[in-house]
Design an enzyme around this catalytic site. Structure first.
Site, PDB file in Angstrom:
ATOM      1  CD  GLU A  75      -2.924   1.312   2.225  1.00 17.47           C
ATOM      2  OE1 GLU A  75      -3.465   2.415   2.454  1.00 17.47           O
ATOM      3  OE2 GLU A  75      -3.186   0.278   2.873  1.00 17.47           O
ATOM      4  CD  GLU A 100       1.835   8.469   4.590  1.00 17.73           C
ATOM      5  OE1 GLU A 100       2.198   9.641   4.382  1.00 17.73           O
ATOM      6  OE2 GLU A 100       0.928   7.902   3.957  1.00 17.73           O
ATOM      7  CG  ASP A 150      -2.131  15.894  -2.365  1.00 11.81           C
ATOM      8  OD1 ASP A 150      -3.025  16.521  -2.975  1.00 11.81           O
ATOM      9  OD2 ASP A 150      -1.385  16.413  -1.521  1.00 11.81           O
ATOM     10  CE  LYS A 154      -5.093  26.467  -5.156  1.00 13.22           C
ATOM     11  NZ  LYS A 154      -4.254  27.503  -4.506  1.00 13.22           N
ATOM     12  CG  ASP A 186     -12.217  11.815  -2.217  1.00 12.65           C
ATOM     13  OD1 ASP A 186     -11.164  12.126  -2.807  1.00 12.65           O
ATOM     14  OD2 ASP A 186     -12.433  12.102  -1.029  1.00 12.65           O
ATOM     15  CD  GLU A 226     -15.085   5.623   0.849  1.00  9.49           C
ATOM     16  OE1 GLU A 226     -15.562   4.919  -0.052  1.00  9.49           O
ATOM     17  OE2 GLU A 226     -14.118   5.264   1.554  1.00  9.49           O
TER      18      GLU A 226
END
Length: 261
Positions: A75, A100, A150, A154, A186, A226
């Site tokens: 992941e 991460e 992320d 923009k 999303d 979510e």
């Protein structure tokens, strides 16, 4: 036990890592590493030897790392670790690797793994591109999961998004044939970019067909964010891709194993 990883602390300047694509370099993502407080650092130092993988820049023997031969699931950008922890709890027959760059998120998952007594999860606190390029052998992964990267919403920042052609090609190299890529977002615009990139990547076949998505699989838990977004009418797109020899047709899709887990 009080979780010391409840604050990001002081922020360090962002440091980009890049991957070559033609004549320009594409950022994988921006390092957002919060500084540890002294309490956080003590906890990190105590648990990292158990669950952490230090970046060495050389190929890693994953079977030796976990002490067994099992399916390997990676992941990328696990955030606070909720999805990775859930998956590890639900299916201990697989080995899980998490990457991460945000230090407090790594710390929170370290605490959770200790609480669960996990033996089949290892974590990198490093950039995903460097780990994939230098530490993960080609064909070593059975699955790659990228949840809510992320969106850099923009338009002038879209080039910073993780899902870019060069990165997709890197993922194909690291997945075994018959492996799987699962991405979720999303942001409708990012879903469109994912389709543009991933549907066009040789070696990836969209499980739902061109520009298609699936219902949230059982192995990905629904987040509170979510749930709130769905109540407001926001969409979520789960994209599943099978790694094959590059022949992207419906017949080859139908012969692949089911996406049940």
């Amino acid at each position: 036990m009080t979780d010391p990883f409840t604050s990001d602390g002081a922020k360090m300047p962002p440091k980009p890592f890049t991957i070559e694509e033609g004549r320009r370099q594409v950022r994988s993502f921006v390092l957002r590493q919060g500084r540890f407080t002294p309490a956080q650092q003590r906890t990190f130092d105590a648990l990292w030897p158990r669950f952490g993988l230090d970046y060495l820049g050389a190929p890693r023997d994953l079977a030796a790392t976990f002490g067994r031969d099992a399916h390997k699931v990676l992941e990328i950008g696990f955030g606070n670790g909720a999805a990775l922890r859930f998956a590890a709890q639900q299916d201990p027959s697989r080995d899980y690797i998490g990457i991460e760059v945000h230090a407090p998120g790594v710390g929170r998952l370290l605490n959770a793994l200790e609480e669960d007594g996990s033996t089949h999860v290892r974590l990198y606190h490093h950039d995903a591109v460097e780990v994939l390029e230098h530490e993960i052998a080609d064909g070593a992964l059975d699955e790659v999961r990228i949840y809510f990267p992320d969106p850099w919403h923009k338009k002038r920042h879209n080039k910073r998004r993780l899902i870019q052609p060069a990165f997709a090609q890197l993922l194909v190299r690291k997945l075994r044939e018959g492996g799987r890529l699962h991405a979720a977002t999303d942001w409708a615009d990012y879903a469109e970019q994912m389709w543009d990139v991933l549907d066009a990547t040789p070696g990836l076949v969209n499980r739902a067909g061109p520009r298609g998505h699936v219902e949230r699989p059982t192995w990905r838990p629904q987040t509170h964010f979510e749930t709130r977004g769905q109540k407001l009418g926001h969409g979520v797109w789960d994209l599943l891709y099978d790694r094959d020899s590059g022949i992207g047709n419906r017949e080859s899709q139908e012969q692949l194993p089911s996406a049940s887990g």
